[in-house]
Scaffold this active site. Structure first.
Site, PDB file in Angstrom:
ATOM      1  N   GLY A  12      -1.940  -2.162   8.551  1.00 18.87           N
ATOM      2  CA  GLY A  12      -2.891  -1.485   7.670  1.00 18.87           C
ATOM      3  C   GLY A  12      -3.997  -2.408   7.221  1.00 18.87           C
ATOM      4  O   GLY A  12      -4.472  -2.332   6.086  1.00 18.87           O
ATOM      5  N   ARG A  15      -8.875  -2.318   6.408  1.00 17.37           N
ATOM      6  CA  ARG A  15      -9.705  -2.238   5.211  1.00 17.37           C
ATOM      7  C   ARG A  15      -8.828  -2.485   3.985  1.00 17.37           C
ATOM      8  O   ARG A  15      -7.615  -2.671   4.076  1.00 17.37           O
ATOM      9  CB  ARG A  15     -10.367  -0.871   5.101  1.00 17.37           C
ATOM     10  CG  ARG A  15      -9.367   0.277   4.984  1.00 17.37           C
ATOM     11  CD  ARG A  15     -10.063   1.610   4.844  1.00 17.37           C
ATOM     12  NE  ARG A  15      -9.110   2.712   4.679  1.00 17.37           N
ATOM     13  CZ  ARG A  15      -9.457   3.948   4.366  1.00 17.37           C
ATOM     14  NH1 ARG A  15     -10.731   4.246   4.166  1.00 17.37           N
ATOM     15  NH2 ARG A  15      -8.545   4.895   4.240  1.00 17.37           N
ATOM     16  N   VAL A  64       2.245   2.827  12.750  1.00 23.69           N
ATOM     17  CA  VAL A  64       3.492   2.124  12.430  1.00 23.69           C
ATOM     18  C   VAL A  64       4.708   3.035  12.439  1.00 23.69           C
ATOM     19  O   VAL A  64       5.842   2.544  12.453  1.00 23.69           O
ATOM     20  CB  VAL A  64       3.396   1.382  11.074  1.00 23.69           C
ATOM     21  CG1 VAL A  64       2.337   0.291  11.129  1.00 23.69           C
ATOM     22  CG2 VAL A  64       3.145   2.353   9.929  1.00 23.69           C
ATOM     23  N   ASN A  90       1.947  -3.679   5.149  1.00 17.74           N
ATOM     24  CA  ASN A  90       0.996  -3.147   4.169  1.00 17.74           C
ATOM     25  C   ASN A  90       0.612  -1.690   4.437  1.00 17.74           C
ATOM     26  O   ASN A  90       0.212  -0.986   3.512  1.00 17.74           O
ATOM     27  CB  ASN A  90      -0.268  -4.014   4.166  1.00 17.74           C
ATOM     28  CG  ASN A  90      -1.385  -3.402   3.356  1.00 17.74           C
ATOM     29  OD1 ASN A  90      -1.349  -3.391   2.124  1.00 17.74           O
ATOM     30  ND2 ASN A  90      -2.390  -2.870   4.039  1.00 17.74           N
ATOM     31  N   SER A 142       4.599  -0.685  -4.413  1.00 17.81           N
ATOM     32  CA  SER A 142       3.703  -0.210  -5.469  1.00 17.81           C
ATOM     33  C   SER A 142       4.504  -0.131  -6.747  1.00 17.81           C
ATOM     34  O   SER A 142       5.716   0.129  -6.720  1.00 17.81           O
ATOM     35  CB  SER A 142       3.154   1.173  -5.119  1.00 17.81           C
ATOM     36  OG  SER A 142       2.498   1.756  -6.229  1.00 17.81           O
ATOM     37  N   TYR A 155       5.227   9.650  -2.496  1.00 12.72           N
ATOM     38  CA  TYR A 155       4.745   8.273  -2.337  1.00 12.72           C
ATOM     39  C   TYR A 155       5.590   7.316  -3.175  1.00 12.72           C
ATOM     40  O   TYR A 155       6.025   6.267  -2.693  1.00 12.72           O
ATOM     41  CB  TYR A 155       3.278   8.209  -2.766  1.00 12.72           C
ATOM     42  CG  TYR A 155       2.659   6.838  -2.771  1.00 12.72           C
ATOM     43  CD1 TYR A 155       2.119   6.291  -1.615  1.00 12.72           C
ATOM     44  CD2 TYR A 155       2.573   6.095  -3.952  1.00 12.72           C
ATOM     45  CE1 TYR A 155       1.530   5.033  -1.618  1.00 12.72           C
ATOM     46  CE2 TYR A 155       1.978   4.857  -3.976  1.00 12.72           C
ATOM     47  CZ  TYR A 155       1.458   4.320  -2.804  1.00 12.72           C
ATOM     48  OH  TYR A 155       0.874   3.068  -2.824  1.00 12.72           O
ATOM     49  N   ALA A 157       8.624   7.739  -4.151  1.00 14.73           N
ATOM     50  CA  ALA A 157       9.950   7.656  -3.540  1.00 14.73           C
ATOM     51  C   ALA A 157       9.968   6.683  -2.366  1.00 14.73           C
ATOM     52  O   ALA A 157      10.896   5.885  -2.215  1.00 14.73           O
ATOM     53  CB  ALA A 157      10.397   9.040  -3.076  1.00 14.73           C
ATOM     54  N   LYS A 159       7.938   4.165  -1.848  1.00 16.57           N
ATOM     55  CA  LYS A 159       7.731   2.788  -2.293  1.00 16.57           C
ATOM     56  C   LYS A 159       8.977   2.237  -2.985  1.00 16.57           C
ATOM     57  O   LYS A 159       9.281   1.041  -2.874  1.00 16.57           O
ATOM     58  CB  LYS A 159       6.508   2.709  -3.202  1.00 16.57           C
ATOM     59  CG  LYS A 159       5.195   2.957  -2.473  1.00 16.57           C
ATOM     60  CD  LYS A 159       4.982   1.987  -1.323  1.00 16.57           C
ATOM     61  CE  LYS A 159       3.594   2.099  -0.722  1.00 16.57           C
ATOM     62  NZ  LYS A 159       3.334   1.090   0.321  1.00 16.57           N
TER      63      LYS A 159
END
Length: 251
Positions: A12, A15, A64, A90, A142, A155, A157, A159
């Site tokens: 990732g 950017r 990925v 990432n 996160s 999201y 969950a 992380k």
């Protein structure tokens, strides 16, 4: 330089935080594989990092969540730069909305990239690290995975799963000289934070006000912590989860 002679792979990295991590590792002497779903972004970031730091780089494209594509990308980076010493997981996606408004297709994509992707890329590099008796794996999770985040339920969950995955793996591979640590960014000036503002400016403003440092992080501020974990200064750290959130969460 602290990472001279080392090879890093950052997913990732086209950017945002990923690109900043690639830059920070190259600044410390590492050769860097820049992996992104977008081949053009990967190539541009790799070229920019090479020009800025005189580093060896390789831009590679992979989803990925696709094991075949991941193994091909890992093999290409190893062939062009050398065995991978440092992996930074990432790559991540999110859709900011209330859970009751989200769809199964959205859940599947978030889970397949954020959690399964981390597992898949890690598996692709791990055997070689174990064989060499050395390696550093750094997962980007996160603070949403530590305390939850409204509008980012699935999201959060995934992380949380990344955090647990890193802790459990750290226990398994410590005897092989491989360390595994996790960095949890708080609100950071990236496209993802922009999604929050688009979803609810009120939520965005409230989030920024609640940060003790009163601002979002810059990607480079996350990258600096990741770079530290990649160096010998963090040789005795494994299984740890570090929040970089301006004090928003203190856990």
């Amino acid at each position: 330089m602290e990472l001279e002679g080392r090879v890093a792979l950052v997913t990732g990295a086209g950017r945002g935080i990923g690109a900043a991590i690639a830059d920070a590792l190259a600044a410390r002497g590492a050769a860097v594989g820049v992996c992104d779903l977008d081949a053009e972004s990967a190539a541009k970031t790799a070229a920019a990092v090479a020009e800025r730091h005189g580093a060896r780089t390789a831009g590679v494209a992979a989803d990925v969540s696709d094991g075949t594509a991941v193994r091909a990308a890992v093999a290409e980076v190893a062939d062009r730069l050398g065995p991978i010493d440092v992996l930074v997981n990432n790559a991540a996606v999110d859709v900011v909305k209330r859970f009751v408004d989200s769809t199964e297709e959205e859940w599947d994509r978030i889970i397949s990239v954020n959690l399964r992707g981390t597992v898949t890329v890690t598996r692709a590099v791990l055997d070689a690290m174990i064989e060499r008796g050395a390696g550093k794996i750094i997962n980007i999770a996160s603070d949403a995975g530590r305390v939850g985040s409204s509008g980012e339920v699935v999201y959060s969950a995934t992380k949380g799963g990344v955090i647990a995955f890193g802790k459990a793996l750290a226990r398994e591979v410590a005897r092989n000289g491989v360390t595994v640590n996790t960095v949890c960014p708080g609100p950071t000036d990236t496209a993802l934070l922009g999604q929050v503002a688009e979803y609810s400016q009120k939520m965005y403003d409230a989030t920024i006000r609640s940060i003790p440092l009163r601002r979002a992080a810059e990607p480079a501020e996350i990258a600096g912590v990741v770079a530290f974990l990649a160096t010998a200064d963090a040789a005795y750290m494994t299984g740890q989860t570090l929040s970089v959130s301006g004090g928003l969460t203190m856990v």
